[in-house]
Design an enzyme around this catalytic site. Structure first.
Site, PDB file in Angstrom:
ATOM      1  NE  ARG A 270      -1.831  23.064  25.741  1.00 34.34           N
ATOM      2  CZ  ARG A 270      -1.349  23.957  26.570  1.00 34.34           C
ATOM      3  NH1 ARG A 270      -2.163  24.810  27.141  1.00 34.34           N
ATOM      4  NH2 ARG A 270      -0.076  24.002  26.828  1.00 34.34           N
TER       5      ARG A 270
ATOM      6  CG  ASP B   8       0.117  13.961  21.296  1.00 40.28           C
ATOM      7  OD1 ASP B   8       0.390  14.868  22.116  1.00 40.28           O
ATOM      8  OD2 ASP B   8       0.401  12.765  21.485  1.00 40.28           O
TER       9      ASP B   8
ATOM     10  CG  ASN C 193      -4.491   6.176   3.379  1.00 36.70           C
ATOM     11  OD1 ASN C 193      -5.507   5.585   3.001  1.00 36.70           O
ATOM     12  ND2 ASN C 193      -3.365   5.552   3.660  1.00 36.70           N
TER      13      ASN C 193
ATOM     14  CG  ASN D 151     -10.314   7.607  11.094  1.00 37.99           C
ATOM     15  OD1 ASN D 151     -10.690   8.558  11.764  1.00 37.99           O
ATOM     16  ND2 ASN D 151     -11.112   6.587  10.799  1.00 37.99           N
TER      17      ASN D 151
ATOM     18  CG  ASP E  24      -2.176  -0.794   1.042  1.00 39.88           C
ATOM     19  OD1 ASP E  24      -2.552  -1.046  -0.119  1.00 39.88           O
ATOM     20  OD2 ASP E  24      -2.785  -1.181   2.052  1.00 39.88           O
TER      21      ASP E  24
HETATM   22  P1  NAP Z   1       3.580   2.217   7.280  1.00 36.64           P
HETATM   23  O1  NAP Z   1       3.886   2.906   8.544  1.00 36.64           O
HETATM   24  O2  NAP Z   1       4.562   1.296   6.672  1.00 36.64           O
HETATM   25  O3  NAP Z   1       2.223   1.377   7.376  1.00 36.64           O
HETATM   26  C1  NAP Z   1       1.136   1.650   8.127  1.00 36.64           C
HETATM   27  C2  NAP Z   1       0.098   0.553   7.931  1.00 36.64           C
HETATM   28  O4  NAP Z   1      -1.074   1.118   7.384  1.00 36.64           O
HETATM   29  C3  NAP Z   1       0.476  -0.590   7.000  1.00 36.64           C
HETATM   30  O5  NAP Z   1      -0.012  -1.790   7.543  1.00 36.64           O
HETATM   31  C4  NAP Z   1      -0.240  -0.218   5.727  1.00 36.64           C
HETATM   32  O6  NAP Z   1      -0.488  -1.306   4.878  1.00 36.64           O
HETATM   33  C5  NAP Z   1      -1.503   0.312   6.295  1.00 36.64           C
HETATM   34  N1  NAP Z   1      -2.347   1.111   5.425  1.00 36.64           N
HETATM   35  C6  NAP Z   1      -2.022   2.096   4.557  1.00 36.64           C
HETATM   36  N2  NAP Z   1      -3.134   2.584   4.008  1.00 36.64           N
HETATM   37  C7  NAP Z   1      -4.177   1.897   4.539  1.00 36.64           C
HETATM   38  C8  NAP Z   1      -5.590   1.950   4.391  1.00 36.64           C
HETATM   39  N3  NAP Z   1      -6.169   2.823   3.581  1.00 36.64           N
HETATM   40  N4  NAP Z   1      -6.347   1.095   5.133  1.00 36.64           N
HETATM   41  C9  NAP Z   1      -5.799   0.219   5.967  1.00 36.64           C
HETATM   42  N5  NAP Z   1      -4.485   0.112   6.159  1.00 36.64           N
HETATM   43  C10 NAP Z   1      -3.690   0.952   5.457  1.00 36.64           C
HETATM   44  O7  NAP Z   1       3.228   3.345   6.212  1.00 36.64           O
HETATM   45  P2  NAP Z   1       2.622   3.164   4.763  1.00 36.64           P
HETATM   46  O8  NAP Z   1       2.486   1.738   4.396  1.00 36.64           O
HETATM   47  O9  NAP Z   1       3.383   4.056   3.863  1.00 36.64           O
HETATM   48  O10 NAP Z   1       1.183   3.757   4.977  1.00 36.64           O
HETATM   49  C11 NAP Z   1       1.007   5.095   5.259  1.00 36.64           C
HETATM   50  C12 NAP Z   1      -0.192   5.207   6.138  1.00 36.64           C
HETATM   51  O11 NAP Z   1       0.140   4.721   7.428  1.00 36.64           O
HETATM   52  C13 NAP Z   1      -0.646   6.619   6.386  1.00 36.64           C
HETATM   53  O12 NAP Z   1      -1.422   7.110   5.325  1.00 36.64           O
HETATM   54  C14 NAP Z   1      -1.401   6.449   7.669  1.00 36.64           C
HETATM   55  O13 NAP Z   1      -2.754   6.142   7.414  1.00 36.64           O
HETATM   56  C15 NAP Z   1      -0.808   5.228   8.312  1.00 36.64           C
HETATM   57  N6  NAP Z   1      -0.234   5.570   9.617  1.00 36.64           N
HETATM   58  C16 NAP Z   1      -0.759   4.955  10.682  1.00 36.64           C
HETATM   59  C17 NAP Z   1      -0.337   5.268  11.955  1.00 36.64           C
HETATM   60  C18 NAP Z   1      -0.986   4.575  13.108  1.00 36.64           C
HETATM   61  O14 NAP Z   1      -1.905   3.790  12.859  1.00 36.64           O
HETATM   62  N7  NAP Z   1      -0.577   4.838  14.322  1.00 36.64           N
HETATM   63  C19 NAP Z   1       0.669   6.214  12.140  1.00 36.64           C
HETATM   64  C20 NAP Z   1       1.195   6.833  11.024  1.00 36.64           C
HETATM   65  C21 NAP Z   1       0.735   6.495   9.739  1.00 36.64           C
HETATM   66  P3  NAP Z   1       0.670  -2.026   4.018  1.00 36.64           P
HETATM   67  O15 NAP Z   1       1.218  -3.040   4.947  1.00 36.64           O
HETATM   68  O16 NAP Z   1      -0.057  -2.613   2.867  1.00 36.64           O
HETATM   69  O17 NAP Z   1       1.697  -1.006   3.630  1.00 36.64           O
END
Ligand code: NAP
Ligand code: MN
EC number: 2.7.1.23
Length: 265
Positions: A149, A151, A122, A165, A51
């Site tokens: 106020r 994070d 996203n 989310n 993703d």
């Molecule tokens: P990452 O940190 O490597 O992965 C975050 C996780 O989110 C991975 O499991 C990824 O899937 C999954 N993901 C991405 N888009 C999704 C969606 N629409 N629905 C469900 N899961 C989804 O970063 P990344 O893979 O580049 O993904 C970026 C996304 O990570 C951001 O857009 C944000 O939504 C998310 N994120 C989450 C947190 C948190 O949950 N605490 C914190 C920061 C960012 P894959 O394994 O297929 O890559």
């Protein structure tokens, strides 16, 4: 899709990936696709990876609304990656047949200060960069709604509702509802600062404005999907549901709710 024949492959240029993509190229030729090396000549953009590769592909190709995007996963299928690299044969075949469904994903549009808008599929997130909290005035359609106020704040699309989310207990939103969801990250609630404390959905007719209160912690991190912006001194963000939709190739029996069930239940 008889008139969509120009393929652009988006992937990380490592030797391991080059090998995988080389067999994809052969296959594409056999299915009468033309492989182009400039994205503006493409009408199909194939992202190879997870993703995160798909999110990068969108950002690096500027969220083109005149292209069809295809997500090929090198591991298991994900939320935006409907095909695994083992089933590309099926994918190529289906791209030239009736088997496929093209789904339109909605995006949000983020204007940071007076810059041109950025798109997100996203979410847009704004987060404190240091231990000190961040203060944000939240406006809905130019009316002051609350003073936040804490994070940070996440504004997600329906398809992004299952990502960041969801980790802050936001709701999962059906992508057929054109909307954006506002969720808090660790808000402080006391007699001085009061926020709703729950996520809320805004319709596609609303504009959300986040004004960063310049109180010494005015270097927040602004995240657009999986990319952090390097803007040093943002004062305000204006966010709305964008008319720009991204077309993505999907398998017929792979609806949003099937994905949610497969991933979380
Ligand atoms: P990452 O940190 O490597 O992965 C975050 C996780 O989110 C991975 O499991 C990824 O899937 C999954 N993901 C991405 N888009 C999704 C969606 N629409 N629905 C469900 N899961 C989804 O970063 P990344 O893979 O580049 O993904 C970026 C996304 O990570 C951001 O857009 C944000 O939504 C998310 N994120 C989450 C947190 C948190 O949950 N605490 C914190 C920061 C960012 P894959 O394994 O297929 O890559
Ligand atoms: Mn990832």
């Amino acid at each position: 899709m008889p008139n969509r024949k120009n393929l652009f492959f988006f992937y990380k240029r490592t030797p391991e990936m080059e090998e995988k993509v080389s067999s994809l190229r052969d296959l594409a030729h056999r299915h009468d696709f033309e492989i182009v090396d400039q994205v503006d000549k493409a009408n199909i953009i194939v992202s190879i990876g997870g993703d995160n590769a798909f999110l990068q592909a969108l950002r690096k190709t500027n969220f083109k609304d005149d292209c069809l995007y295809v997500g090929v996963n090198t591991e298991d299928i994900g939320f935006y990656t409907d095909f695994t690299i083992q089933e590309v044969d099926k994918m190529m075949a289906s791209m030239s047949s009736e088997e496929v469904e093209v789904r339109k994903y909605s995006t949000i549009e983020v204007k940071i200060d007076e810059e041109k808008p950025y798109y997100c599929i996203n979410e847009c997130s704004i987060r404190s960069n240091v231990i000190k909290t961040l203060v944000i005035e939240v406006f809905i359609d130019n009316e002051n709604f609350e003073t936040f106020r804490g994070d940070g704040i996440i504004v997600s699309t329906p398809t992004g509702s299952t990502a960041y989310n969801k980790s802050v207990r936001g709701a999962i939103v059906d992508p057929r509802l054109p909307s954006m969801q506002v969720s808090e990250i660790a808000s402080i609630n006391n007699n001085d600062y009061r926020t709703l404390g729950t996520s809320f959905l805004l319709s596609n007719t609303r504009t959300l404005k986040l004004e960063i209160v310049q109180d010494g912690n005015d270097f927040p991190i602004i995240g657009l999907d999986n990319e952090a912006m390097s803007i040093r001194h943002a004062k305000q963000l204006e966010i709305k549901v964008s008319p720009r939709q991204i077309k993505v190739l999907k398998l017929k029996n792979n609806s949003f709710w099937e994905k949610v069930q497969r991933k979380f239940l």
